[in-house]
Design an enzyme around this catalytic site. Structure first.
Site, PDB file in Angstrom:
ATOM      1  N   ASN A  23       1.272  -1.343  -0.263  1.00 30.80           N
ATOM      2  CA  ASN A  23       0.357   0.034   0.675  1.00 30.80           C
ATOM      3  C   ASN A  23       0.816   1.191   0.172  1.00 30.80           C
ATOM      4  OD1 ASN A  23      -1.983  -1.345   0.120  1.00 30.80           O
ATOM      5  ND2 ASN A  23      -2.567  -1.200   1.766  1.00 30.80           N
ATOM      6  N   CYS A 114     -10.325  -5.973  -4.262  1.00 29.92           N
ATOM      7  CA  CYS A 114     -11.430  -6.886  -3.586  1.00 29.92           C
ATOM      8  C   CYS A 114     -12.395  -6.258  -3.618  1.00 29.92           C
ATOM      9  CB  CYS A 114     -10.267  -6.737  -2.299  1.00 29.92           C
ATOM     10  SG  CYS A 114      -8.766  -7.628  -2.580  1.00 29.92           S
ATOM     11  N   ARG A 119     -17.902  -0.204  -2.120  1.00 26.72           N
ATOM     12  CA  ARG A 119     -16.600   1.207  -2.464  1.00 26.72           C
ATOM     13  C   ARG A 119     -16.590   1.573  -3.410  1.00 26.72           C
ATOM     14  NH1 ARG A 119     -10.921  -3.100  -2.198  1.00 26.72           N
ATOM     15  NH2 ARG A 119      -9.885  -0.918  -1.175  1.00 26.72           N
ATOM     16  N   ASP A 303      -6.967  -3.914   7.700  1.00 27.34           N
ATOM     17  CA  ASP A 303      -6.445  -4.853   7.073  1.00 27.34           C
ATOM     18  C   ASP A 303      -5.449  -6.060   7.811  1.00 27.34           C
ATOM     19  OD1 ASP A 303      -6.891  -3.606   4.925  1.00 27.34           O
ATOM     20  OD2 ASP A 303      -5.069  -2.673   4.738  1.00 27.34           O
ATOM     21  N   ARG A 396      -1.373 -11.522  -3.922  1.00 30.00           N
ATOM     22  CA  ARG A 396      -1.800  -9.690  -5.134  1.00 30.00           C
ATOM     23  C   ARG A 396      -1.366  -8.490  -3.800  1.00 30.00           C
ATOM     24  NH1 ARG A 396      -7.654  -7.035  -6.207  1.00 30.00           N
ATOM     25  NH2 ARG A 396      -6.387  -5.566  -6.040  1.00 30.00           N
TER      26      ARG A 396
HETATM   27  N1  EPU Z   1     -15.293   5.451   0.849  1.00 34.36           N
HETATM   28  C1  EPU Z   1     -16.112   6.504   0.011  1.00 34.36           C
HETATM   29  N2  EPU Z   1     -15.769   6.884  -1.137  1.00 34.36           N
HETATM   30  C2  EPU Z   1     -14.185   7.253  -1.666  1.00 34.36           C
HETATM   31  C3  EPU Z   1     -13.209   6.130  -1.212  1.00 34.36           C
HETATM   32  C4  EPU Z   1     -13.551   5.730   0.475  1.00 34.36           C
HETATM   33  O1  EPU Z   1     -17.021   6.037   0.847  1.00 34.36           O
HETATM   34  O2  EPU Z   1     -14.409   7.985  -2.878  1.00 34.36           O
HETATM   35  C5  EPU Z   1     -15.100   5.080   1.988  1.00 34.36           C
HETATM   36  C6  EPU Z   1     -14.519   3.178   1.697  1.00 34.36           C
HETATM   37  O3  EPU Z   1     -16.006   2.366   1.106  1.00 34.36           O
HETATM   38  C7  EPU Z   1     -14.326   2.523   3.315  1.00 34.36           C
HETATM   39  C8  EPU Z   1     -13.541   4.379   3.994  1.00 34.36           C
HETATM   40  O4  EPU Z   1     -14.045   4.997   3.026  1.00 34.36           O
HETATM   41  O5  EPU Z   1     -15.229   2.615   3.726  1.00 34.36           O
HETATM   42  C9  EPU Z   1     -11.942   3.927   3.926  1.00 34.36           C
HETATM   43  O6  EPU Z   1     -11.460   3.725   2.709  1.00 34.36           O
HETATM   44  P1  EPU Z   1     -10.318   4.503   1.918  1.00 34.36           P
HETATM   45  O7  EPU Z   1     -10.690   4.822   1.003  1.00 34.36           O
HETATM   46  O8  EPU Z   1      -9.725   4.002   3.186  1.00 34.36           O
HETATM   47  O9  EPU Z   1     -10.124   2.582   1.258  1.00 34.36           O
HETATM   48  P2  EPU Z   1      -8.965   2.542   0.183  1.00 34.36           P
HETATM   49  O10 EPU Z   1      -7.936   3.503  -0.212  1.00 34.36           O
HETATM   50  O11 EPU Z   1      -9.223   2.424  -1.188  1.00 34.36           O
HETATM   51  C10 EPU Z   1      -6.872   1.523   1.667  1.00 34.36           C
HETATM   52  C11 EPU Z   1      -5.791   0.551   1.418  1.00 34.36           C
HETATM   53  C12 EPU Z   1      -6.701  -0.900   1.561  1.00 34.36           C
HETATM   54  C13 EPU Z   1      -6.716  -0.404   3.236  1.00 34.36           C
HETATM   55  C14 EPU Z   1      -7.914   1.203   3.482  1.00 34.36           C
HETATM   56  C15 EPU Z   1      -7.960   1.261   4.836  1.00 34.36           C
HETATM   57  C16 EPU Z   1      -3.977   0.429  -0.392  1.00 34.36           C
HETATM   58  C17 EPU Z   1      -3.873   0.275  -1.795  1.00 34.36           C
HETATM   59  N3  EPU Z   1      -5.017  -0.114  -0.065  1.00 34.36           N
HETATM   60  O12 EPU Z   1      -8.233   1.540   0.495  1.00 34.36           O
HETATM   61  O13 EPU Z   1      -6.217  -2.208   1.555  1.00 34.36           O
HETATM   62  O14 EPU Z   1      -8.135  -1.678   3.451  1.00 34.36           O
HETATM   63  O15 EPU Z   1      -7.144   2.021   2.592  1.00 34.36           O
HETATM   64  O16 EPU Z   1      -7.298   1.167   5.459  1.00 34.36           O
HETATM   65  O17 EPU Z   1      -3.587   1.002  -0.255  1.00 34.36           O
HETATM   66  C18 EPU Z   1      -6.102  -4.729   1.725  1.00 34.36           C
HETATM   67  O18 EPU Z   1      -4.689  -4.297   1.215  1.00 34.36           O
HETATM   68  O19 EPU Z   1      -5.728  -5.514   1.618  1.00 34.36           O
HETATM   69  C19 EPU Z   1      -6.347  -3.382   1.541  1.00 34.36           C
HETATM   70  C20 EPU Z   1      -7.762  -3.489   1.025  1.00 34.36           C
END
Ligand code: EPU
Length: 415
Positions: A23, A114, A119, A303, A396
Site C-alpha cells: 500500500n 478486492c 467501495r 487489513d 496480490r
Molecule cells: N470511501 C468512500 N468513498 C470514496 C473512497 C472511500 O465512501 O470515494 C470509503 C470506503 O468505502 C471505506 C472508507 O472510505 O469505507 C475508507 O476507505 P479508504 O479510501 O481509506 O480505502 P482505500 O484507499 O480504497 C486503502 C488500502 C486498503 C485498506 C484501506 C483502509 C491501498 C491500495 N489500499 O484502500 O488495503 O484496507 O486503505 O486502510 O492502499 C488491503 O491491503 O488488503 C487493502 C484493502
C-alpha cells in the site's frame, strides 16, 4: 485459480524478512507520470505491482526492473486507463490525480479490487472537482479535465487513505495551496509525501490529520525506498501466535507496529522490539482479546481484522471483533466456521468468536487478500490438511508467501 495445500500442526520458528509495503508502493508508482525519471527500491514482487506497471507502460511510462528496484522514464503520457486494466485493482483510481496534473486530463474506467462491500469513488471525484476539474462519469468511465488544477481547502467526510493520496498527487503541482482536513495518517501516505518532497514538492503535516500542500511548478528526478509492509509483518506475527511459535520478524519499522504488538501482548505472547526486528514468542494456547475494533491508523487496521479473527478462533475465551471500515469484509468468518471455528456474524460487521480447542482442516475459499491470509493462518494451526482456494488473492499482497512460510517450518505448497 490456484490453491494452497497446508498440513497444519507445525510450530513455526525462525526468521521472516518483511518486504516493501504494497500500500506504499502503489501510490508511489501512481506518482510516476509526474516525474521525468525516478527510481524506487525495496519494491515487493506482487501481482498488484505487476498490474500497476502494466498501466504505467500502457500510458507511456517506460519501466525497467532489476531485482527489487524499479526505474521509470516518462515521455508523452496517454492519460487513459482502459477497463481491462482498471478492473484489476482499486488503486488504479490513484492515477486520476497524477494524470490530471501531468496531462490536464484523465480517463479511467471505474476501478475493481478486492470485494470488500461497496467501495465507492465518490470522494475521489468530489476532491478532483474541488481542485477545479470538470468531470463526466457516463458509461462507467471517469473523465476529468483541468488546464491546471487550483489549490483548495478540503475537509474529508471520511478519513480515506486513497482520497488523501489522490489529493496529494493532484495538488503537488497545482496553482496555490491545498489543505486536507481529516486526512488519513497511514505511514504509506507519509512514504508518498516524503518521496514527493525529495522530488521538490512542498508538503507538510503528513502523518497528522491536516496536510498542507503548496503547489510547485515542477518536480525533479529522485529515488525513494518503500517502507516495510506493516500488514505483512502483522500477518507473520499472528502466524507465530496461532501455532505456539517463535519468530524474528526482520526489516520492520517498529513504530508502525505499536498497535499490533500491544494487541498480541494481551494474548499472552512475549514480544521484544529491537532495531528493525520484532521477536515474538507465543504460549501454547493464547488468551482471547474481549473486544477488537478496526479504525484508521494509528488504531487497529482493517487489513489485519481477518487474520486476528483466525487467531481468536482458537483462543481461550470469547472475542468480539467490530469491522468499522468495510461493509463486506466478513466472508472469511464463514470459511473459518467450515474449519470448526465458532463465529457468529452479525450485520456483516460484528463477529462473536468463541475460541475452540482446535480447528480442523477443510476445503475453504479465499474471497479477498486478507481473508486468504487468515485462512492460511487457520490452516497452519488446524489438525490435518486445509486447501485454500483462490491463492491469486493472496499473491496480490504477499511476496513469496510459500517460501517464507516453508522457511519457518510451515507445511504449505502451491498448486
Ligand atoms: N470511501 C468512500 N468513498 C470514496 C473512497 C472511500 O465512501 O470515494 C470509503 C470506503 O468505502 C471505506 C472508507 O472510505 O469505507 C475508507 O476507505 P479508504 O479510501 O481509506 O480505502 P482505500 O484507499 O480504497 C486503502 C488500502 C486498503 C485498506 C484501506 C483502509 C491501498 C491500495 N489500499 O484502500 O488495503 O484496507 O486503505 O486502510 O492502499 C488491503 O491491503 O488488503 C487493502 C484493502
Amino acid at each position: 485459480m490456484g490453491k494452497y495445500v497446508i498440513t497444519g500442526g507445525s510450530r513455526l520458528s525462525g526468521e521472516v524478512p518483511i518486504s516493501g509495503a504494497k500500500n506504499a508502493v502503489l501510490p508511489v508508482l501512481a506518482a510516476l507520470p509526474l516525474l521525468k525519471e525516478a527510481s524506487i527500491c525495496n519494491v515487493p514482487f506482487l501481482s498488484d505491482v505487476a498490474n500497476t506497471i502494466e498501466i504505467l507502460e500502457n500510458i507511456g511510462v517506460k519501466i525497467t526492473t532489476e531485482g527489487s528496484v524499479i526505474r521509470s522514464e516518462t515521455g508523452i503520457v496517454r492519460p487513459v486507463i482502459d477497463n481491462s486494466l482498471s478492473c484489476k485493482m482499486r488503486s488504479s483510481v490513484l492515477f486520476l490525480g497524477s494524470l490530471l496534473s501531468a496531462c490536464g486530463e484523465a480517463e479511467i474506467s471505474y476501478p475493481g479490487g478486492c470485494a470488500l462491500g461497496a467501495r465507492p469513488v465518490d470522494m475521489h471525484i468530489w476532491a478532483m472537482k474541488m481542485l477545479g476539474a470538470k468531470i463526466n462519469t457516463d458509461d462507467n468511465v471517469i473523465r476529468c479535465e483541468a488546464k491546471r488544477l487550483k489549490g483548495a481547502n478540503l475537509h474529508l467526510p471520511i478519513q480515506s487513505v486513497g482520497v488523501t493520496e489522490n489529493i496529494i498527487l493532484a495538488s503537488a503541482m497545482a496553482e496555490g495551496t491545498t489543505i486536507i482536513d481529516n486526512a488519513a495518517r497511514e505511514p504509506e501516505i507519509c512514504n508518498l509525501c516524503d518521496f514527493l518532497n525529495m522530488c521538490g514538492a512542498d508538503i507538510t503535516g503528513h502523518g497528522t490529520k491536516r496536510i498542507k500542500i503548496k503547489g510547485v511548478s515542477e518536480l525533479h528526478p529522485c529515488s525513494v525506498a518503500i517502507i516495510p509492509d506493516r500488514i505483512e509483518a502483522a500477518t507473520y506475527m499472528i502466524m507465530a501466535a496461532a501455532t505456539g511459535g517463535e519468530l524474528f520478524i526482520k526489516n520492520v519499522n517498529t513504530d508502525h507496529m505499536r498497535v499490533i504488538c500491544a494487541m498480541l501482548r494481551k494474548t499472552g505472547c512475549i514480544i521484544k522490539e529491537y532495531n528493525k526486528t520484532i521477536y515474538i514468542e507465543a504460549p501454547q494456547r493464547i488468551y482471547s482479546i474481549p473486544y477488537i475494533s478496526t479504525a484508521p491508523y494509528p488504531y487497529f487496521p482493517t487489513d489485519v481484522q481477518p487474520q486476528i479473527m483466525a487467531l481468536m478462533s482458537t483462543a481461550q475465551g470469547q472475542s468480539v471483533i467490530k469491522e468499522n471500515i468495510f461493509s463486506g469484509r466478513y466472508k472469511h468468518g464463514d470459511e473459518l466456521n467450515k474449519m470448526g471455528a465458532d463465529i457468529t456474524i452479525k450485520d456483516n460487521r460484528t463477529f462473536i468468536t468463541t475460541g475452540v480447542r482446535s480447528l480442523v482442516g477443510a476445503n475453504v475459499n479465499a474471497w479477498d487478500l486478507r481473508g486468504g491470509a487468515a485462512l492460511i493462518i487457520a490452516g497452519l494451526c488446524a489438525e490435518g490438511i486445509t486447501v485454500v482456494n483462490n491463492k491469486e488473492y493472496v499473491e496480490r499482497g504477499y511476496e513469496s508467501p510459500v517460501s517464507k512460510i516453508r522457511n519457518i517450518g510451515g507445511k504449505i505448497r502451491a498448486l
